[in-house]
Scaffold this active site. Structure first.
Site, PDB file in Angstrom:
ATOM      1  N   LYS A  16      41.884  26.558  42.755  1.00 34.11           N
ATOM      2  CA  LYS A  16      41.490  26.205  41.380  1.00 34.11           C
ATOM      3  C   LYS A  16      42.347  25.045  40.846  1.00 34.11           C
ATOM      4  O   LYS A  16      43.291  24.610  41.512  1.00 34.11           O
ATOM      5  CB  LYS A  16      41.646  27.424  40.469  1.00 34.11           C
ATOM      6  CG  LYS A  16      41.046  28.699  41.013  1.00 34.11           C
ATOM      7  CD  LYS A  16      39.547  28.796  40.804  1.00 34.11           C
ATOM      8  CE  LYS A  16      39.013  29.976  41.582  1.00 34.11           C
ATOM      9  NZ  LYS A  16      37.816  30.573  41.090  1.00 34.11           N
TER      10      LYS A  16
HETATM   11  C1  LIG Z   1      37.363  31.866  41.348  1.00 31.34           C
HETATM   12  C2  LIG Z   1      36.309  32.409  40.465  1.00 31.34           C
HETATM   13  C3  LIG Z   1      36.353  33.726  39.978  1.00 31.34           C
HETATM   14  C4  LIG Z   1      37.359  34.735  40.426  1.00 31.34           C
HETATM   15  O1  LIG Z   1      38.665  34.392  40.329  1.00 31.34           O
HETATM   16  P1  LIG Z   1      39.721  35.164  41.287  1.00 31.34           P
HETATM   17  O2  LIG Z   1      41.012  34.813  40.667  1.00 31.34           O
HETATM   18  O3  LIG Z   1      39.545  34.632  42.662  1.00 31.34           O
HETATM   19  O4  LIG Z   1      39.433  36.626  41.187  1.00 31.34           O
HETATM   20  C5  LIG Z   1      35.376  34.136  39.096  1.00 31.34           C
HETATM   21  N1  LIG Z   1      34.376  33.314  38.723  1.00 31.34           N
HETATM   22  C6  LIG Z   1      34.283  32.053  39.186  1.00 31.34           C
HETATM   23  C7  LIG Z   1      33.154  31.203  38.707  1.00 31.34           C
HETATM   24  C8  LIG Z   1      35.229  31.567  40.084  1.00 31.34           C
HETATM   25  O5  LIG Z   1      35.113  30.325  40.578  1.00 31.34           O
END
Ligand SMILES: *Cc1c(COP(=O)(O)O)cnc(C)c1O
Length: 390
Positions: free
Chosen positions: A184
């Site tokens: 991210k």
């Molecule tokens: C990455 C992501 C999540 C989940 O995040 P995690 O920290 O991996 O649990 C949820 N929704 C979207 C759209 C994402 O890209």
């Protein structure tokens, strides 16, 4: 892919994060401490929200919100089929029914008109997602949520720092959620954060992440806090974030502006290098939005099949360029088909887009030379498909 391959993503960890982590380790305070509070303050401020509640993942944040808003058996929540599966799974965790609506083929986000058509008397919330970090329509989702008097939850896991019509991502709904997995915009290894202006909701979320313990005002005595460590006012979870993770996050947030400038530069280079390739559709940039870019997702034009797209991705990987098909439609994943009866054809635009997407490497240290190489390799792989087709 070999050891010198260009990966799809790569975290950007500096000396600052390493120092902060070392300080936490030396302090002996590894959970529920000052780093978490500082990280919450930094992320909430960045989202323009009053409260931040750090949690163990973005998924955990969405789960807590479902629970905190009282969503459960027999309820419906409307969301997008074109996203990472974690934006819909929390609906299923609480026994509610995910209801999908098709996307806008330009922005790749839920089409507001179709979202509104999908609302029924059983709809208890909307989960809006900024797909690939694009914040388009979030204001329209908020308007629809207000009209039907249901909460909008903003899954901003791909959009930290982005904004739309002057408003920050994370601040459009009753609450927003960020995720800090290593791919991210910023990372804490694993982690997430709920942001909201609603202090009651924030208090319930703090309790739910911490085994249902009550939250205390800052004025509470140490005695009161100690006495209630084993008092649980509700069934909660252990979805806390460790001080080590929060320390990484604090370092990342202190470097945020600089890191987002790098991402912007990389996106611009990609657009420049790829705009000459006829068979590619590039991300639509809305003049009323600012993006911080999650991954760089392009797609092939509609004359290409999913098999041809898959071969382009395999070809990129064979030539040491990381690539993936972000994202397969959620409603077509086996548990969603089996449990809820979804099938191909249910959301034709999302399915057609999903069959043609190609995610390209995106991380802060990507160089101009590497972007040139990626663009050239992609062009070769695409023309190989057109030639074999005849
Ligand atoms: C990455 C992501 C999540 C989940 O995040 P995690 O920290 O991996 O649990 C949820 N929704 C979207 C759209 C994402 O890209």
């Amino acid at each position: 892919m070999g050891p010198d391959a260009i990966p799809l993503s790569k975290p950007d960890i500096s000396q600052l994060e390493q120092t902060l982590v070392r300080d936490v380790l030396a302090s002996g305070r590894l959970a529920i401490g000052p780093m978490q509070e500082e990280f919450e303050r930094l992320v909430a401020a960045r989202a323009g929200c009053a409260h931040g509640v750090a949690v163990s993942s973005g998924t955990a944040g969405l789960h807590i919100l479902m629970q905190a808003l009282g969503i459960g058996l027999g309820d419906e929540v409307v969301t997008t089929p074109l996203s990472f599966i974690a934006s819909a799974n929390p609906i299923v965790y609480v026994g509610a029914r995910p209801v999908f609506a098709d996307i806008d083929p330009r922005t790749l986000n839920l089409d507001p008109a179709k979202l509104e058509q999908a609302i029924s008397p059983r709809t208890k919330a909307i989960i809006g997602v900024e797909a690939f970090g694009n914040p388009a329509h979030m204001d329209e989702y908020a308007r629809i949520a207000a009209k039907y008097e249901i909460p909008l939850i903003e899954d901003s896991c791909e959009a930290l720092g982005a904004s739309h019509k002057g408003r920050r991502c994370g601040s459009f709904g009753r609450a927003g959620v960020f995720g800090f997995y290593p791919n991210k915009q910023i990372t804490t290894g694993e982690g997430g954060m709920i942001v909201t202006d609603d202090s009651n909701l924030a208090a319930i979320c703090r309790s739910l992440r911490n085994q249902g313990r009550d939250e205390f005002p800052d004025s509470a005595s140490e005695q009161q806090r100690l006495g209630s460590w084993l008092a649980h006012g509700r069934i909660g979870f252990n979805y806390r974030m460790s001080e080590v993770a929060a320390a990484i996050g604090v370092g990342q947030m202190q470097r945020f502006d600089r890191m987002m400038e790098q991402r912007e530069r990389i996106a611009r280079l990609y657009i420049e290098r790829l705009s000459g390739i006829g068979s590619l559709i590039l991300p639509t940039i809305d003049p009323e939005s600012t993006m911080t870019w999650f991954v760089f997702v392009v797609r092939l034009t509609t004359d290409y099949t999913a098999e041809e797209r898959d071969r382009v991705i395999m070809g990129l990987r064979t030539h040491d360029v990381g690539s993936a098909a972000y994202f397969p439609c959620i409603h077509l994943q086996p548990p969603y088909r089996e449990r809820f009866g979804f099938k191909p054809g249910d959301f034709p635009i999302a399915e057609s887009v999903s069959n043609r997407t190609i995610a390209l490497p995106f991380y802060n240290s990507l160089t101009e030379r590497e972007i040139d190489l990626i663009a050239q390799t992609l062009e070769v792989m695409i023309s190989r498909e057109s030639i074999t087709r005849g």
